[in-house]
Design a protein around this motif. Structure first.
Motif, mmCIF file in Angstrom:
data_model
loop_
_atom_site.group_PDB
_atom_site.id
_atom_site.type_symbol
_atom_site.label_atom_id
_atom_site.label_comp_id
_atom_site.label_asym_id
_atom_site.label_seq_id
_atom_site.Cartn_x
_atom_site.Cartn_y
_atom_site.Cartn_z
ATOM 1 N N GLY A 78 0.635 -1.254 0.099
ATOM 2 C CA GLY A 78 0.009 0.176 -0.127
ATOM 3 C C GLY A 78 1.075 1.102 0.074
ATOM 4 N N ARG A 79 0.277 2.304 0.139
ATOM 5 C CA ARG A 79 1.028 3.602 0.043
ATOM 6 C C ARG A 79 0.249 4.671 1.041
ATOM 7 N NH1 ARG A 79 2.213 5.402 -5.128
ATOM 8 N NH2 ARG A 79 0.134 6.081 -5.458
ATOM 9 N N MET A 80 1.072 5.261 1.984
ATOM 10 C CA MET A 80 0.683 6.235 2.857
ATOM 11 C C MET A 80 1.117 7.478 2.588
ATOM 12 S SD MET A 80 1.136 6.572 6.990
ATOM 13 C CE MET A 80 -0.017 5.266 7.529
ATOM 14 N N LEU A 81 0.360 8.459 2.282
ATOM 15 C CA LEU A 81 1.108 9.868 2.046
ATOM 16 C C LEU A 81 1.166 10.651 3.322
ATOM 17 C CD1 LEU A 81 -0.591 11.255 -1.268
ATOM 18 C CD2 LEU A 81 1.972 10.706 -0.910
ATOM 19 N N VAL A 82 2.149 11.304 3.858
ATOM 20 C CA VAL A 82 2.395 12.337 4.846
ATOM 21 C C VAL A 82 2.475 13.600 4.413
ATOM 22 C CG1 VAL A 82 3.685 12.635 7.026
ATOM 23 C CG2 VAL A 82 3.315 10.319 6.283
ATOM 24 N N ALA A 83 1.447 14.475 4.687
ATOM 25 C CA ALA A 83 1.438 15.879 4.844
ATOM 26 C C ALA A 83 1.452 16.551 5.865
ATOM 27 C CB ALA A 83 0.251 15.963 3.792
ATOM 28 N N PRO A 116 -6.232 18.784 -3.621
ATOM 29 C CA PRO A 116 -6.173 17.844 -4.595
ATOM 30 C C PRO A 116 -5.093 17.945 -5.511
ATOM 31 C CG PRO A 116 -8.482 18.933 -4.057
ATOM 32 C CD PRO A 116 -7.502 19.591 -3.289
ATOM 33 N N ASP A 117 -4.868 19.217 -5.937
ATOM 34 C CA ASP A 117 -3.774 19.232 -7.018
ATOM 35 C C ASP A 117 -2.368 19.114 -6.405
ATOM 36 O OD1 ASP A 117 -4.998 20.432 -9.076
ATOM 37 O OD2 ASP A 117 -4.077 22.289 -8.880
ATOM 38 N N LEU A 118 -2.245 19.345 -5.187
ATOM 39 C CA LEU A 118 -0.999 19.322 -4.300
ATOM 40 C C LEU A 118 -0.697 17.745 -4.233
ATOM 41 C CD1 LEU A 118 -1.279 21.954 -1.937
ATOM 42 C CD2 LEU A 118 0.322 22.206 -3.787
ATOM 43 N N LEU A 119 -1.715 17.026 -3.836
ATOM 44 C CA LEU A 119 -1.663 15.534 -3.643
ATOM 45 C C LEU A 119 -1.502 14.845 -5.100
ATOM 46 C CD1 LEU A 119 -4.450 14.966 -1.036
ATOM 47 C CD2 LEU A 119 -2.100 14.677 -0.673
ATOM 48 N N GLY A 120 -2.030 15.287 -6.063
ATOM 49 C CA GLY A 120 -1.862 14.671 -7.431
ATOM 50 C C GLY A 120 -0.586 14.916 -7.712
ATOM 51 N N ARG A 121 0.092 15.910 -7.472
ATOM 52 C CA ARG A 121 1.545 16.213 -7.930
ATOM 53 C C ARG A 121 2.464 15.469 -6.973
ATOM 54 N NH1 ARG A 121 2.307 22.332 -6.999
ATOM 55 N NH2 ARG A 121 4.387 21.731 -6.697
ATOM 56 N N ALA A 122 2.319 15.064 -5.760
ATOM 57 C CA ALA A 122 2.987 14.205 -4.692
ATOM 58 C C ALA A 122 3.072 13.015 -5.519
ATOM 59 C CB ALA A 122 2.593 14.588 -3.255
ATOM 60 N N THR A 123 1.677 12.525 -5.760
ATOM 61 C CA THR A 123 1.511 11.382 -6.196
ATOM 62 C C THR A 123 2.346 10.645 -7.401
ATOM 63 O OG1 THR A 123 -0.551 11.310 -5.181
ATOM 64 C CG2 THR A 123 -0.136 9.203 -6.493
ATOM 65 N N ARG A 124 2.372 11.849 -8.186
ATOM 66 C CA ARG A 124 3.137 11.629 -9.483
ATOM 67 C C ARG A 124 4.470 11.554 -9.196
ATOM 68 N NH1 ARG A 124 -0.575 14.662 -11.382
ATOM 69 N NH2 ARG A 124 0.752 16.773 -11.391
ATOM 70 N N GLU A 125 5.125 12.591 -8.414
ATOM 71 C CA GLU A 125 6.414 12.581 -8.243
ATOM 72 C C GLU A 125 6.815 11.414 -7.477
ATOM 73 O OE1 GLU A 125 8.230 15.865 -6.014
ATOM 74 O OE2 GLU A 125 7.336 17.390 -7.561
ATOM 75 N N LEU A 126 5.975 10.534 -6.328
ATOM 76 C CA LEU A 126 6.336 9.420 -5.889
ATOM 77 C C LEU A 126 6.666 8.155 -7.008
ATOM 78 C CD1 LEU A 126 4.170 9.355 -2.600
ATOM 79 C CD2 LEU A 126 6.751 9.151 -2.764
ATOM 80 N N MET A 127 5.476 8.247 -7.647
ATOM 81 C CA MET A 127 5.616 7.247 -8.764
ATOM 82 C C MET A 127 6.746 7.175 -9.756
ATOM 83 S SD MET A 127 1.690 6.181 -9.207
ATOM 84 C CE MET A 127 1.396 7.411 -10.543
ATOM 85 N N GLU A 128 7.229 8.452 -9.912
ATOM 86 C CA GLU A 128 8.058 8.583 -11.181
ATOM 87 C C GLU A 128 9.590 8.720 -10.337
ATOM 88 O OE1 GLU A 128 7.168 12.431 -12.977
ATOM 89 O OE2 GLU A 128 5.244 11.547 -13.757
ATOM 90 N N THR A 129 9.737 9.083 -9.279
ATOM 91 C CA THR A 129 11.133 9.215 -8.738
ATOM 92 C C THR A 129 11.442 8.545 -7.343
ATOM 93 O OG1 THR A 129 10.779 11.226 -7.352
ATOM 94 C CG2 THR A 129 11.223 11.425 -9.765
ATOM 95 N N GLY A 130 10.090 8.108 -6.746
ATOM 96 C CA GLY A 130 10.294 7.469 -5.405
ATOM 97 C C GLY A 130 10.327 8.347 -4.216
#
Ligand code: 5AD
Ligand code: SF4
Length: 461
Positions: A78-83, A116-130
């Motif tokens: 799974g994945r947990m985002l921490v903001a 919503p935007d910020l989370l979208g960006r964070a998720t993309r960055e995570l998927m692309e670069t870890g």
């Protein structure tokens, strides 16, 4: 839409409580549902406070705990985002991620409408670069309120409504002008509409919030300037809204109309939090407070004239740089003269970036501790005296929530005292109503009361 779990942990002031509720509103359309525990959450938000060092440090210990949960979740696929949001986020920005790489997103108090935007960006960055490095710390307050969705969830019988944000006062010890930005007042129609929505959803008591809530100013509808007194008169016209409170006020912005409103509007509760910080004119000047002790006394006298049963609360800082024994004694004198129903008191905590942090004459920690203990002893004595004086009185109590025992309800008196009553089988019907309660005893953190009205169960149903 797939359901996702959102855990928000809120630190600090009531405005953060309001902001956290609004963050949940912003995220609801994305399928996020609130959960009380961080375990297994898809998104954890820490809504932080930077007012004193201790408050700020708590965040990093919490991030340390979240790291383990995040790793656990990753192990099971799974994945947990921490903001991290709020005032520490605003003050430290990217630095937070360097110190705690567990954090995926840092956003300030004026950026959460973009979650919503910020989370979208964070998720993309995570998927692309870890790794994600999304930081949003813009300070334009007005944009936020224009872009927030309507309040979605019911806010409870007693709810907060932010009407003003930011601060232009620049007290020399305080980070708020740097973390919340410039003073901003929400327009009257927005406030009235939000209050009506809250009342439609069951809210009975609204506490108007602002860092400098009585600096609120707006348009009275004719283009003329209106202040907080006028705004509360307008709010008092809302049927179903029974109680109005406001916090936090600055002595400098208490005007004649606000005082008159306390006399004229019964829905304004007779309890006011009016921070004085110190009783020494020399220290008040050094703090850039723009009022002296005499002016504070004058304001209190006028308020008590308008509303004789008004109970007072305040904030105090001991050990501000250069504070002498004589300065501290002046604070004790002020406390003894005013008489407070409750109060908050703190040791001065140097905050990076504020003028007082760089002053040479910092007061040693042990002196601060002694002064704080003496002040708190006096304030506690006053609080106990105030509470004891209400024993035997019949006070209207807004019964807000269940107590610890079956049939018990807990609520607040007009003076913000927590009062518990035994409502027995009527508890379900009485919750959310204001009832007359005879105060029977003072307990350690609350009062015990007795419902004095005959509770007619049939009528209540
Ligand atoms: N140190 C200690 N207390 C502070 N406060 C604000 N800044 C500081 C500081 N640097 C207190 C003030 C304020 C309350 C919210 O926090 O008393 O009214
Ligand atoms: Fe801070 Fe002073 Fe503004 Fe209050 S009035 S938020 S203490 S700077």
């Amino acid at each position: 839409m797939a359901k996702k779990r959102l855990h928000i942990k809120t630190y600090g002031c009531q405005m953060n409580v309001y902001d956290s509720a609004r963050m949940a509103d912003v995220l609801a359309p994305l399928g996020y549902e609130a959960t009380d525990v961080p375990d297994d959450a898809d998104l954890v938000i820490l809504n932080t406070c930077h007012i004193r060092e201790k408050a700020a440090e708590k965040v990093y210990s919490e991030v340390g705990r979240l790291r383990l949960l995040k790793e656990e979740k990753a192990r099971t696929g799974g994945r947990m985002l921490v903001a991290v949001g709020g005032c520490v986020a605003q003050a430290q920005g990217e630095e937070m991620m360097r110190r705690a790489p567990t954090i995926d997103l840092v956003f300030g108090p004026q950026a959460y409408q973009d979650l919503p935007d910020l989370l979208g960006r964070a998720t993309r960055e995570l998927m692309e670069t870890g790794r994600s490095h999304v930081v949003a710390v813009d300070l334009a307050v007005d944009e936020k309120f224009d872009r927030l969705p309507e309040m979605a969830a019911a806010q409870g019988y007693s709810a907060f409504l932010t009407i003003q944000e930011g601060c232009d006062k620049f007290c020399s010890f305080c980070v708020v002008p740097y973390t919340r930005g410039a003073e901003y007042s929400r327009p009257v129609p927005d406030i009235i509409a939000e209050a009506r929505r809250m009342v439609d959803q069951g809210t009975v008591e609204i506490t108007l919030l602002g860092q400098n809530v009585n600096a609120w100013h707006g348009d009275d509808g004719t283009g003329a300037a209106a202040g907080l007194g006028e705004l509360m008169r307008r709010l008092a016209e809302i049927d179903g809204l029974e109680r109005i409170r406001y916090t936090t006020s600055h002595p400098r912005d208490v005007d004649a109309d606000l005082i008159a409103a306390h006399r004229d509007v019964p829905k304004i509760m007779p309890f006011l939090h009016l921070p004085v910080q110190s009783g020494s004119d020399r220290i008040l000047k050094a703090m850039n407070r723009r009022h002296n002790a005499a002016r504070y006394h004058e304001i209190i006298a006028s308020l008590r004239d308008a509303r004789p049963d008004l109970a007072l609360s305040s904030d105090f800082i001991v050990g501000y740089p250069g504070e002498t024994d004589a300065d501290f004694e002046a604070t004790m004198d002020l406390v003894r003269q005013v008489g407070f129903a409750s109060a908050y008191s703190f040791k001065y905590s140097p905050r990076p970036g504020t003028p007082a942090a760089d002053l040479d004459e910092q007061v040693p920690e042990d002196v601060k501790s002694l002064r704080l203990a003496a002040l708190q002893e006096e304030l506690l004595r006053q609080q106990e005296a105030f509470n004891t004086a209400t024993v035997g009185q019949i006070l209207p109590v807004l019964l807000e929530r269940d107590g610890r025992h079956p049939g018990q309800l807990v609520g607040r008196s007009p003076f913000m005292q927590a009062v518990s009553v035994d409502a027995g089988s009527a508890a379900g019907h009485l919750k959310g109503t204001i009832r007359n309660v005879e105060i029977a005893a003072v307990l350690s953190n609350s009062l015990r009361g007795r419902l004095v009205e005959p509770v007619n169960l049939v009528a209540a149903q």
